[in-house]
Scaffold this active site. Sequence first.
Site, PDB file in Angstrom:
ATOM      1  N   HIS A 111       0.851  -1.182   0.000  1.00 55.97           N
ATOM      2  CA  HIS A 111       0.000   0.000   0.000  1.00 55.97           C
ATOM      3  C   HIS A 111       0.893   1.240   0.000  1.00 55.97           C
ATOM      4  O   HIS A 111       1.795   1.365   0.842  1.00 55.97           O
ATOM      5  CB  HIS A 111      -0.900   0.026   1.241  1.00 55.97           C
ATOM      6  CG  HIS A 111      -1.853   1.180   1.240  1.00 55.97           C
ATOM      7  ND1 HIS A 111      -2.987   1.204   0.472  1.00 55.97           N
ATOM      8  CD2 HIS A 111      -1.822   2.369   1.916  1.00 55.97           C
ATOM      9  CE1 HIS A 111      -3.620   2.348   0.668  1.00 55.97           C
ATOM     10  NE2 HIS A 111      -2.948   3.073   1.531  1.00 55.97           N
ATOM     11  N   ASP A 147      -7.343  -1.805   4.279  1.00 56.96           N
ATOM     12  CA  ASP A 147      -5.952  -1.452   4.582  1.00 56.96           C
ATOM     13  C   ASP A 147      -5.706  -1.358   6.085  1.00 56.96           C
ATOM     14  O   ASP A 147      -4.973  -0.480   6.569  1.00 56.96           O
ATOM     15  CB  ASP A 147      -5.570  -0.120   3.910  1.00 56.96           C
ATOM     16  CG  ASP A 147      -5.845  -0.112   2.422  1.00 56.96           C
ATOM     17  OD1 ASP A 147      -5.688  -1.176   1.795  1.00 56.96           O
ATOM     18  OD2 ASP A 147      -6.220   0.946   1.887  1.00 56.96           O
ATOM     19  N   CYS A 717      33.158   5.488 -30.807  1.00 57.94           N
ATOM     20  CA  CYS A 717      34.519   5.792 -30.362  1.00 57.94           C
ATOM     21  C   CYS A 717      34.581   6.166 -28.887  1.00 57.94           C
ATOM     22  O   CYS A 717      35.568   5.882 -28.221  1.00 57.94           O
ATOM     23  CB  CYS A 717      35.126   6.897 -31.220  1.00 57.94           C
ATOM     24  SG  CYS A 717      34.081   8.344 -31.396  1.00 57.94           S
TER      25      CYS A 717
END
Length: 913
Positions: A111, A147, A717
């Site tokens: 989260h 959550d 180069c």
Amino acid sequence: MSSNLRIAIIGQSNFAADVLELILERSKFQVVGVFTIPDKGSREDVLATTAASHNIPVFKFASWRRKGVPLPEVLEQYRSVKAELNVLPFCSQFIPMEVIDGARLGSICYHPSILPRHRGASAISWTLIEGDEVAGFSIFWADDGLDTGPLLLQRQTNLEPTDTLDTIYKRFLYPEGVKAMGLAVDMVADGTAPKIVQTEVGATYDPAMFKVENQQICLAQSAVGIFNFVRGLDSVPGAVATVVLDDGTEEQVRLFGAHLYSAGPVKDGKALKLKGLAKPAWVHEGGLLIEGTDGAFVNVRRIKRGTKMINAGDWFKQAEHQPITDFSEDELAKKVQLASIWQAILKAPIEGATDFFAAGAGSMDVVRLVEEVKDAFDVPLENENVFMAPVFDEFFDQLVRNLRQGSGGAGGKQVEYKGFQLKANKRDIRVPTQLFINGEFVDAEKNRVLDIVNPTDETVLCEVACASVNDVDKAVQAAHKAFFGSWKQVSARQRGQLMLKLADLMEQYKEDLATIESVDSGAVYTLALKTHIGMSIDAWRYFAGWCDKIQGNTIPVNPARPNNVLTFTRKEPIGVCGLVTPWNYPLMMLSWKMAACIAAGNTCLIKPAQTCPLTALKFAELSVLAGFPPGVINVLPGKGSDAGQAVADHPLVRKLGFTGSTPIGKHIMKSCADSNLKKCSLELGGKSPLVIFADCDLDKAVKHGMSSVFFNKGENCIAAGRLFVEDRIHDEFVRRVLKDLRSMTIGDPLNRSTAHGPQNHKAHMDKLIEYCERGVAEGAKLVYGGCRVPNMKGYFFTPTVFTDVEDNMFIAQEESFGPIMIISKFNGSDVDSVMTRANRSEYGLASGVFTKDISKALSFADRIEAGTVFVNVYNKTDVAAPFGGFKQSGFGKDLGQEALNEYLKTKCVTIEY
């Protein structure tokens, strides 16, 4: 410790795909199933694609439950994999608790906030909107709340004033989040993962910002509040504001690119009424100025008006533009085709409002888009068209207008020559194959020819005239005559105009030139177009500007009294100049040298590389069309051992510019001395060190580290011949490089998606194979490549990576001039030693360093013995910046004002009166 842990990945997105890749690197884990969202049309989520590439079972569910009840068939498929741990890196679906608790060890989720703050689907946005001082992420054990589960680990970083939703995600939440998910899985497997109960103190549940009503900005707040809201929705979806137009109607817009403003009153501002704002906002040159309730100001740089992104300062400059609405069926079919081109480039679903640059496109993507659209629809298109119409619907509108309008062809006189028709890249191109001497194409003495081989399929493209010593003499005599004749009559300003005309012709025929360069030298077409040809055009335009600005000085000297003395210097052209150029950038090397040479007022002859002279010959044709007098430019394909040597030996050649290997450069320097002590400039070999400190921006270091070695197939180069990577990041750096290499597209250089084409010629490819064999024999660790690409015709060499390279090894000391990355470790506590190692070379062409410590960077730049120093970038050359090396990498400069000095002589004039 749980060995061979059975893991189920549940989620979607690139973030989840990277977490999957990281877990797969750990042999003690087994990913038994990936559960993701269904395909969107023909587009599969990247997580599903990644899993399938590793032969992991993939399950795609539109929903896990119906009316709050888990779907039996979904549960059955989930349980069939017998996962012991569920990993949810990013998941937009509601997962039933029967699944969350269905794994023996439970489920862990990522989260993007420091829980318990900013619970919900828009945590990153709210971190910015609320003006938090820190941002971060949490990995927690999933439970039946939103959550709310116990914490496993958290990470945080300070928010910068310049951070937006995009930047904080890209610089911290994404990369550190991927690593932390891997760590969390390790901790679970080891039995060390904590379960820290979340406190409800300070917990917030924030509204979802994917709902349009939540995207409306409140302007009745402080300037800081307005600023934070805008950046919290930047670059997706944008803060919604409403403009009240003069007639009272309202127009909804989106705001981007906000910053706090303290520069004082604006000049020439024009009032714009925003709904909900007590005072007018002010449109000015730098944007849209909005006053907060606290009297402070915030400036908005960009406004999205419909689907078009504009500079806010251009609000009142927008011309009326009615979008097309009456599309035909054929045009709508083309829209689908165009969307597929965008999707292939952006690797994301395409919608009408998709912004090409906001979706992550860069400059090479612009080149690819332009070329693929031109190829698919046969319409004239330039890079600028993409910048003016970066939104998909807007770009399609522009395309349809071009298709309806049609395009006309350009006519012009033809130069007579023998040549061949190159049919490639859906083009039919006339290409000269004769010598170009005194303004005409002619056969070589005794009709000598060279076979020109296509490195992509090893077939003979054509035969090209091969110059002899006598042919070189004819060209020198023509150049000598022109220098003291017709070219002397051309003023400096007229010379610049001729050069600009030539540049315009190169621009007009750039697709032809890029196609020839790609077929002839193996350069990837998009790179040939952007760099090989694009930088050639830039060089001619840059030096054209210098033609009438080359001047001497007046010098105060002591006169012999009573007389007076005037002393001044004149900068004069040298005369006939010989140029010998290599095969890695055929037209660009010609242009770097010849543009400065011609700008200074010289005449010249060039011996292009034996293996790929075709763009030089096409260039010669364009020089006639531009109006250059005969003899000023001469092009002589041939062998270095006779034509090149003849140029170095000729007594009427007063200057020689050479790019190539150090051994040949030494030989040429001796020939210049022995012949007529001609002036010479030499751009020779390199073993450029690139030092990467642990405090660098690693994403950038990997990107540029890859480019430093593999750009133009390593035939470069200034390629980083040796990388010194600090031991603390060495393994991660190598891992990322290998990951990128595995996805690198190798193949036909004319294919727009190809990133790596064939080496220039067989002898060089064989040399690279021997180089790698020697590296292995001496004990270096070959971790990738080292061989010819199997089962592919053409001179395709696999990009290669060596690690554990010791200083005394051949590959640590000598240049490969190919796609071979040489990596050595160093300890960050001993900077002196790594500087000694970096300078322990007879070469000194270029160098680079990656670090966030400016003192360290400047110290590196001060101590390194190299003509070019790149700091936190690589291969960033420009026609205005001098280019050349130290030590056995040569002397003299190409590009920039200093390059003119290589083709000028200084005359001192003293007048007594």
